[in-house]
Design an enzyme around this catalytic site. Structure first.
Site, mmCIF file in Angstrom:
data_model
loop_
_atom_site.group_PDB
_atom_site.id
_atom_site.type_symbol
_atom_site.label_atom_id
_atom_site.label_comp_id
_atom_site.label_asym_id
_atom_site.label_seq_id
_atom_site.Cartn_x
_atom_site.Cartn_y
_atom_site.Cartn_z
ATOM 1 N N LYS A 163 -7.625 -5.767 -3.107
ATOM 2 C CA LYS A 163 -7.876 -5.037 -1.520
ATOM 3 C C LYS A 163 -9.298 -3.967 -2.154
ATOM 4 C CE LYS A 163 -5.770 -4.139 1.863
ATOM 5 N NZ LYS A 163 -5.022 -4.641 2.678
ATOM 6 N N LYS B 173 0.823 -1.248 -0.406
ATOM 7 C CA LYS B 173 0.116 0.115 0.417
ATOM 8 C C LYS B 173 0.785 1.004 0.077
ATOM 9 C CE LYS B 173 -2.198 -0.453 4.060
ATOM 10 N NZ LYS B 173 -2.726 -0.997 4.668
#
Length: 236
Positions: A85, A27
């Site tokens: 995700k 991320k």
């Protein structure tokens, strides 16, 4: 319980793996709770990670723009990762959440048929009118996702357990099980939260700040911190 460790660069991979992370989660912490990293960063982390270590990619705290997020999912899935995700930031209703999850699943699986999709929501999402945890699980299932995560938007101070207690979190996890979804909890979780996590038993627990000296943006993953979490969460 699998331990997901969020990494932001290739340089953090060795420490996360040495500490025993089960899943590496790529991320960009500077772009939000589930900020998306650049493709070259994702590829470099996938290359550096052991072949048998699954890699997850966050594609953002998504506005309610299914077409845009479908393109993001397709790009992420093309990087050789095992999970994509998406944060249902902009979804306000069950129908909107389902539309978003369905678009992401369809796009990602068009290039990687076996990729796993995780739909993420926010325990503190009521502050922005975001989809509720109850509807999140149903949207994930109806949209074709493999799993469901509760995280937090706020990344300073309060943790997941500040916004939801054991009872509602237990209901969320039970709902995921009923719907055949893998369940995950994250959101400034720390060492002190280990006993409650062991009681709740999510399939996956996600960490960043706790393994970076408390600094999710400026800190770096530390192998010993990951080891301590493993010992606390899986004492057997």
């Amino acid at each position: 319980m699998q331990i997901l460790v969020s990494v932001v660069s290739q340089g953090e991979v060795a420490e996360a793996v040495a500490g025993g992370a089960d899943i590496l989660d790529v991320k960009n912490t500077r772009e939000g709770s589930l900020g998306a990293a650049q493709p070259e960063v994702i590829r470099s982390i996938r290359t550096a990670a052991p072949p048998d270590c699954p890699v997850s990619v966050a594609i953002g705290d998504a506005p309610q723009l299914p077409g845009t997020m479908a393109l993001a999912a397709l790009g992420a899935a093309s990087c050789g990762v095992q999970y994509v995700k998406v944060g249902l930031f902009g979804a306000r209703t069950l129908a909107e959440g389902t539309d978003m999850v369905r678009a992401v699943c369809r796009a990602a699986r068009s290039v990687a048929p076996r990729i796993r999709i995780m739909a993420a929501g926010y325990a503190d999402g009521a502050s922005i009118g975001s989809i509720s945890p109850d509807d999140l699980a149903v949207a994930a299932a109806e949209g074709g996702a493999d799993g469901c995560m509760l995280d937090t938007l706020a990344k300073v101070g309060d943790s997941l357990f500040s916004f939801m207690g054991p009872e509602p979190l237990g209901r969320f996890l039970a709902r995921c099980r009923e719907l055949g979804l893998a369940s995950a909890l994250a959101g400034r979780l720390g060492m002190a939260d280990a006993p409650l996590l062991c009681e709740l038993k999510p399939d996956i627990a996600g960490f960043r700040s706790a393994v970076c000296g408390g600094d999710r943006t400026g800190g770096r993953v530390d192998a010993e911190s990951v080891r301590r979490l493993r010992a606390l969460l899986n004492p057997a």
